[in-house]
Every structure is written in C-alpha cells, then in structure tokens.
Enzyme design. Structure first.
Site, PDB file in Angstrom:
ATOM      1  N   TYR A 147       0.832  -1.208   0.000  1.00 52.82           N
ATOM      2  CA  TYR A 147       0.000   0.000   0.000  1.00 52.82           C
ATOM      3  C   TYR A 147       0.865   1.256   0.000  1.00 52.82           C
ATOM      4  O   TYR A 147       0.697   2.140  -0.847  1.00 52.82           O
ATOM      5  CB  TYR A 147      -0.930  -0.021   1.217  1.00 52.82           C
ATOM      6  N   HIS A 176     -10.042  -0.099  10.526  1.00 60.82           N
ATOM      7  CA  HIS A 176      -9.437   0.976  11.312  1.00 60.82           C
ATOM      8  C   HIS A 176      -9.724   0.789  12.800  1.00 60.82           C
ATOM      9  O   HIS A 176     -10.813   0.359  13.197  1.00 60.82           O
ATOM     10  CB  HIS A 176      -9.949   2.335  10.831  1.00 60.82           C
TER      11      HIS A 176
END
Length: 329
Positions: free
Chosen positions: A140, A188
């Site tokens: 990422y 998250h």
C-alpha cells in the site's frame, strides 16, 4: 468552476466534499462505490464509475468546468496489499495514471493528492519530517509513493501542480452528525474498538504487544477527519493562488498507542471493551508520528480537534446513532 473529488463517497473524501460545500464550492464526485456510500455525499454532482474507464472519465471532464482535483480514490488496506499487490498497483497506480491523463487532456493543472505516512516505512526518527527517507514496508505505501512520483513527472512534463499530503490515522466524524466512518470490512482501530462497545464484536484485537514502545503496542498519530478535510482545502487554495508543487505531513505530533486508544475509548463509551493480544501484522511499523510544522507554516493549517478524547467522542456519537452504518445495513 468546480472541484473534482475522486473517492468522494468514502470516509475522508465525503468529509472533504462536506467542507467544500460549506465553502460554497461546486463539487463533482467520482466514486465506484467499492467502499464509498451514496448517503455520505451531502451535495454536488455524483458520478458512479471507475477512474480506469477512459470514456467515463472523459465524460466527467467534458460535462463539468473543473479547475482542480482532490484525489482520494485508492485501495488502502495494508494487510490486503501484502496478499494481493496486483490489485493495489492496478487500482492505485494505474487509476492515478488514468486520472492524470484525463486532467492533462482537459487542461486541469491542480491536484491535491491524499497520500500516506506509510510512504516512510519504518522511520529513521520521530517525529517524521517530509525530507526523511521513504522506504515503505508494505505494498500500500509503495503504491502511494509511486503515485506521488508519477504526479511529479506529470508536473515536469505538463505543468500539473500538486500538493501531496502524507497523513496518519484519520478518526472521528463530521460535527453535523450526518456522516462518519463505515467500511466493510472495517479495518481501522477506532471504529473497531467502538464496535466492541456496541456489542458487535466480542473483543478488540491488538496486533503485537512486543514492539519497541512504552506498552509494546504500535503508536500512531490520530487526526480528526474534519481537520484532514480542511488541510486538503487549504492545499487546493494554495495551488489556485499559483503555489508550487509540494509535499506536507499532517499530524497532531502526538502519538498514541493501540492500548491507549482502547483505554480512552473505554472512558468515552463507559464500556469495558475486552482486548486480545494477537500476532503482529506484516508491514506494520512500530511508530508513526508526524511533524506537521511545514503544513502549519506554509498552508496555515491548525488542527481544531487535537485531543484523542474529543476525536473518539465524535466517532462514538456517530457510531452510537448509526450502529449499522449507512442505510442501517
């Protein structure tokens, strides 16, 4: 003139759209709704489609008088990026290439890029500065760094000016209470912790408690999502005023460990929130805390919500009102 927001139905993108609308801007949103939600777009014109679809993107630029782009659209799960790098290169890097090509054809010369602190990898020092080494530890971060570098070469070749914003963990919800964080699957920390408080998960997983930190868990720099949105608008204004291309870190400068976030969430919600220690995840640096001095000085950016308690409280307000996310799903 209008601002194009790619990924504008996503978590941070939708907050940027809300901030633009509050300023009276005309807003055009492009989102494939892979992770975004129509309900999160509070106004403007929404186009549902993919950046990699040249005919679709040409239509977006042809139908709107766009003078600037804020680019959020990207896959962003660290773990997934390590398992499926092809997906991340194709969507993130190739998608950005397609966007830049359409911008160049349309003569649009300003882009604010939503980058990431993951471009730094394991930092040489803390807090991290913009000129520190970039050596990502996950796919990422590597794709985001590739996107940054590609945008810079489009500046060299075609004069497309950019501001790249490298930031850390976004959290919290819009003060109006209409939009918040809703991912499927959720990855998250703050919303995962709050799902435990809502009884939707039996516990919160702590991935590693043997890092070289005070309590052994990873440390991150949490920023209220509305403060992030404000920074993107300030960056766009700088480009509109003829500012040069630049890279800025965004952060509160105060790191909090995973265990600290859990403890503050217990205090805010009044729930026990059981925690379970799990093995480390691949590619997770021990500490990521930003120095945002340059952003404060040159962009005039000052976070309004810099206390972790306030950030989590705003997130809890939204999640407790919307326990199943958008549409009550």
């Amino acid at each position: 003139m209008a601002v194009l927001v790619t990924g504008g139905a996503g978590y941070i993108g939708s907050h940027a759209v809300a901030a633009l609308l509050e300023k009276g801007e005309q807003v055009v949103v492009v989102d494939n709704l892979q992770q975004g939600h129509k309900e999160a777009v509070l106004g403007g014109k929404l186009y549902v489609g993919d950046l990699r679809d040249a005919e679709f993107m040409a239509k977006v630029f042809a139908e709107n008088d766009i003078d600037g782009v804020i680019h959020f659209a990207a896959n962003s799960l660290v773990g997934e990026s390590m398992q499926d790098p092809a997906k991340y290169y194709h969507n993130n890097v190739y998608g950005t290439l397609c966007l830049l090509e359409q911008m160049n054809k349309a003569g649009v010369k300003s882009i604010v890029f939503s980058s990431t602190a993951a471009t730094y990898g394991e930092p040489e020092r803390v807090p991290i500065g913009e000129f520190d080494r970039t050596l990502p530890t996950n796919t990422y971060g590597e794709t985001k760094l590739a996107m940054e570098r590609m945008i810079r070469w489009f500046d060299v070749a075609h004069g497309i000016k950019f501001v790249s914003l490298r930031y850390f963990n976004a959290a919290g919800a819009h003060e109006g209470g209409q939009i918040g964080e809703d991912h499927s699957p959720e990855s998250h920390l703050v919303p995962l912790v709050l799902q435990v408080a809502l009884g939707q998960r039996p516990h919160i997983s702590v991935f590693g408690d043997d890092y070289p930190t005070e309590d052994g868990s990873c440390i991150r720099d949490y920023i209220h999502v509305s403060d992030l949105a404000d920074a993107h608008l300030l960056a766009l204004d700088r480009l509109r005023q003829g500012g040069e291309s630049n890279i800025y870190n965004l952060g509160n400068g105060q790191g909090y460990s995973v265990k600290q976030v859990i403890e503050v969430s217990r205090q805010v919600t009044g729930h026990a929130i059981p925690a379970k220690i799990e093995p480390r995840r691949a590619g997770d640096p021990a500490t990521l805390v930003a120095s945002s001095d340059r952003a404060r000085l040159e962009l005039g950016w000052t976070p309004k919500h810099d206390r972790l308690e306030d950030i989590i409280a705003s997130a809890w307000q939204w999640h407790s009102r919307n326990p199943k996310g958008y549409g009550g799903r």
